[in-house]
Enzyme design. Structure first.
Site, mmCIF file in Angstrom:
data_model
loop_
_atom_site.group_PDB
_atom_site.id
_atom_site.type_symbol
_atom_site.label_atom_id
_atom_site.label_comp_id
_atom_site.label_asym_id
_atom_site.label_seq_id
_atom_site.Cartn_x
_atom_site.Cartn_y
_atom_site.Cartn_z
ATOM 1 N N SER A 107 57.376 9.531 -6.380
ATOM 2 C CA SER A 107 56.304 9.501 -7.206
ATOM 3 C C SER A 107 56.089 10.990 -7.499
ATOM 4 C CB SER A 107 55.366 8.669 -6.844
ATOM 5 O OG SER A 107 54.110 8.713 -7.487
ATOM 6 N N TYR A 136 49.274 5.431 0.362
ATOM 7 C CA TYR A 136 50.537 5.203 -0.655
ATOM 8 C C TYR A 136 50.881 6.341 -0.711
ATOM 9 C CZ TYR A 136 53.074 5.016 -4.820
ATOM 10 O OH TYR A 136 54.063 5.104 -6.066
ATOM 11 N N LYS A 178 54.774 8.154 0.258
ATOM 12 C CA LYS A 178 56.173 8.851 -0.416
ATOM 13 C C LYS A 178 56.358 10.225 0.147
ATOM 14 C CE LYS A 178 56.612 5.247 -3.415
ATOM 15 N NZ LYS A 178 58.013 4.466 -3.257
HETATM 16 N N1 UFG Z 1 42.418 4.365 -16.393
HETATM 17 C C1 UFG Z 1 41.279 3.983 -17.109
HETATM 18 N N2 UFG Z 1 40.985 2.455 -17.125
HETATM 19 C C2 UFG Z 1 41.813 1.782 -16.456
HETATM 20 C C3 UFG Z 1 43.069 2.236 -15.618
HETATM 21 C C4 UFG Z 1 43.255 3.680 -15.679
HETATM 22 O O1 UFG Z 1 40.713 4.808 -17.710
HETATM 23 O O2 UFG Z 1 41.285 0.517 -16.274
HETATM 24 C C5 UFG Z 1 42.980 5.686 -16.307
HETATM 25 C C6 UFG Z 1 43.091 6.427 -14.927
HETATM 26 O O3 UFG Z 1 41.828 6.905 -14.433
HETATM 27 C C7 UFG Z 1 44.164 7.616 -15.182
HETATM 28 C C8 UFG Z 1 44.980 7.060 -16.222
HETATM 29 O O4 UFG Z 1 44.337 5.935 -16.978
HETATM 30 O O5 UFG Z 1 43.522 8.798 -15.666
HETATM 31 C C9 UFG Z 1 46.376 6.402 -15.769
HETATM 32 O O6 UFG Z 1 46.002 5.540 -14.680
HETATM 33 P P1 UFG Z 1 47.044 4.396 -14.013
HETATM 34 O O7 UFG Z 1 46.380 3.762 -12.929
HETATM 35 O O8 UFG Z 1 47.664 3.799 -15.064
HETATM 36 O O9 UFG Z 1 48.170 5.425 -13.247
HETATM 37 P P2 UFG Z 1 47.696 6.674 -12.345
HETATM 38 O O10 UFG Z 1 48.307 7.798 -12.934
HETATM 39 O O11 UFG Z 1 46.482 6.564 -11.492
HETATM 40 O O12 UFG Z 1 48.748 6.238 -11.090
HETATM 41 C C10 UFG Z 1 50.294 6.217 -11.284
HETATM 42 C C11 UFG Z 1 51.102 5.024 -10.417
HETATM 43 C C12 UFG Z 1 50.894 5.475 -9.124
HETATM 44 C C13 UFG Z 1 51.245 6.835 -8.696
HETATM 45 C C14 UFG Z 1 50.320 7.761 -9.514
HETATM 46 C C15 UFG Z 1 50.668 9.265 -9.281
HETATM 47 O O13 UFG Z 1 50.347 3.908 -10.927
HETATM 48 O O14 UFG Z 1 52.022 4.733 -8.319
HETATM 49 O O15 UFG Z 1 50.630 7.656 -10.981
HETATM 50 O O16 UFG Z 1 49.540 10.069 -9.968
HETATM 51 F F1 UFG Z 1 51.142 7.068 -7.422
#
Ligand code: UFG
Length: 339
Positions: free
Chosen positions: A127, A152, A156
């Site tokens: 990741s 998590y 990785k």
């Molecule tokens: N977000 C919102 N509202 C929500 C959910 C998410 O605004 O209800 C925002 C988050 O703050 C972030 C973006 O949307 O800015 C993306 O969030 P995600 O949770 O979809 O994805 P992440 O980038 O946090 O996480 C992903 C993968 C993980 C991995 C990570 C690495 O889900 O498995 O990228 O950065 F580890």
């Protein structure tokens, strides 16, 4: 000769799409999955897409005896793609041991099996989380690995190291670590897609569930980031493109006559803010989303997106689907779900 590829976690979100692409490329994927985070009916859906029966074994990859028993039933195994892992960042903070035990435990079982059954080709699902709090928004494979933001993420980073140390002890192993950015969307047929359990943690399923009325409204986590519209930037990639990257990685390993260890960013190379994603979703699907700006989510990085030049150069991989395609397919999938 039939090319058998073991796909651990093959009934999951990325795993199921990869199984489809493996079939289409002429491989014979065999799923090992304990269905803790997936549903057995996905197997019928895979069959509907590819027109072939899929073999699946219900086994927890931490169970070395059971895992090896499955592998021993196949004469020659061409490769393993290892997806099986827990992946909820927030949960990993509260239940770290669950994450170390499952993600590292399973990986060790799989690596032992590579040796025991003389399996040469191995693709690991890593990741972009390994880059942690990035120094620059765009990361190449040479960007530094930073301290993990969650257990998590730590699994990785540790996982990558364990694999490298294993690889050093072998004379002919060929290994590719794929560092995914943010997979979204669903198969264009809308027969397979993401099935989050309970309230989604990730943005995409939260958006589609809000659009469907399953959630009242979406909270955008943070509107005060140092980005053009104040919301966080990520690199969203269609899950089928990500799946194809696995097939291309495997084919690339196959061609190498010497042992090989490498890692690739798998992302679109484009940064998209949360608000841009919402607006594009509304536009392509002709609907309005109920959302408001809330506080930042602890542990989130401000912006990260891929430099994916190496994947283009090494395995000739680039995205075929656009962001709009991914948002259309995500919505088609959500609408097809009865719950
Ligand atoms: N977000 C919102 N509202 C929500 C959910 C998410 O605004 O209800 C925002 C988050 O703050 C972030 C973006 O949307 O800015 C993306 O969030 P995600 O949770 O979809 O994805 P992440 O980038 O946090 O996480 C992903 C993968 C993980 C991995 C990570 C690495 O889900 O498995 O990228 O950065 F580890």
């Amino acid at each position: 000769m039939e090319k058998i590829v073991i796909v651990t976690g093959g009934a999951g979100y990325i795993g199921s799409h990869t199984v489809v692409e493996l079939f289409l490329a002429g491989y014979t994927p065999i799923i090992i999955d304990d269905f803790r985070n997936s549903k057995p009916w996905i197997l019928d859906r895979i069959t509907q897409i590819v027109g072939k029966e899929i073999t699946a074994h219900t086994v927890d990859c931490q169970n070395e005896l059971a895992f090896n028993e499955v592998l021993s039933t196949y004469k020659a195994i061409y490769g393993i793609i290892h997806f099986a892992a827990d992946k909820a960042v927030g949960e990993s903070v509260n239940q770290p041991i669950k994450y170390y035990q499952n993600n590292i435990g399973s990986l060790c079982v799989v690596l032992n099996a590579l040796k025991k059954f003389d399996i040469k080709n191995f693709v690991f699902s890593s990741s972009c989380t390994v880059y942690g709090e990035t120094l620059t928004p765009v990361v190449t494979e040479e960007s530094p690995i930073m301290p993990p933001a969650s257990p998590y993420g730590d699994t990785k980073i540790i996982g990558e190291r364990i694999i490298q140390n294993y690889w050093k002890t072998t004379s002919d192993a060929k290994v590719m670590l794929l560092r995914y950015f943010n997979p979204i969307g669903a198969h264009p047929s809308a027969l397979i897609g993401e099935l989050p359990q309970g309230i989604p943690n990730n943005l995409m399923p939260y958006i589609t569930q809000t659009a469907k009325g399953k959630r009242d409204s979406l909270t955008v986590f943070g509107g005060d980031y140092h980005t053009p519209d104040g919301t966080a930037i990520r690199d969203y990639i269609h899950v089928s493109d990500l799946a194809i990257a696995h097939v291309k990685a495997l084919t690339y390993l196959e061609k190498s006559s010497t042992k090989l260890f490498d890692y690739l960013n798998i992302g679109s190379g484009k940064g998209t803010s949360v608000l841009e994603l919402i607006k594009t979703f509304e536009e392509v699907n002709h609907l309005k989303l109920n959302y408001q700006i809330g506080n930042r989510r602890p542990g989130d990085v401000e912006q990260i997106f891929a430099n994916a030049d190496k994947a283009k150069k090494i395995i000739d991989w680039t995205c075929k689907f656009s962001l709009k395609d991914a948002l259309l397919h995500a919505w088609e999938w959500e609408k097809s779900l009865t719950t």
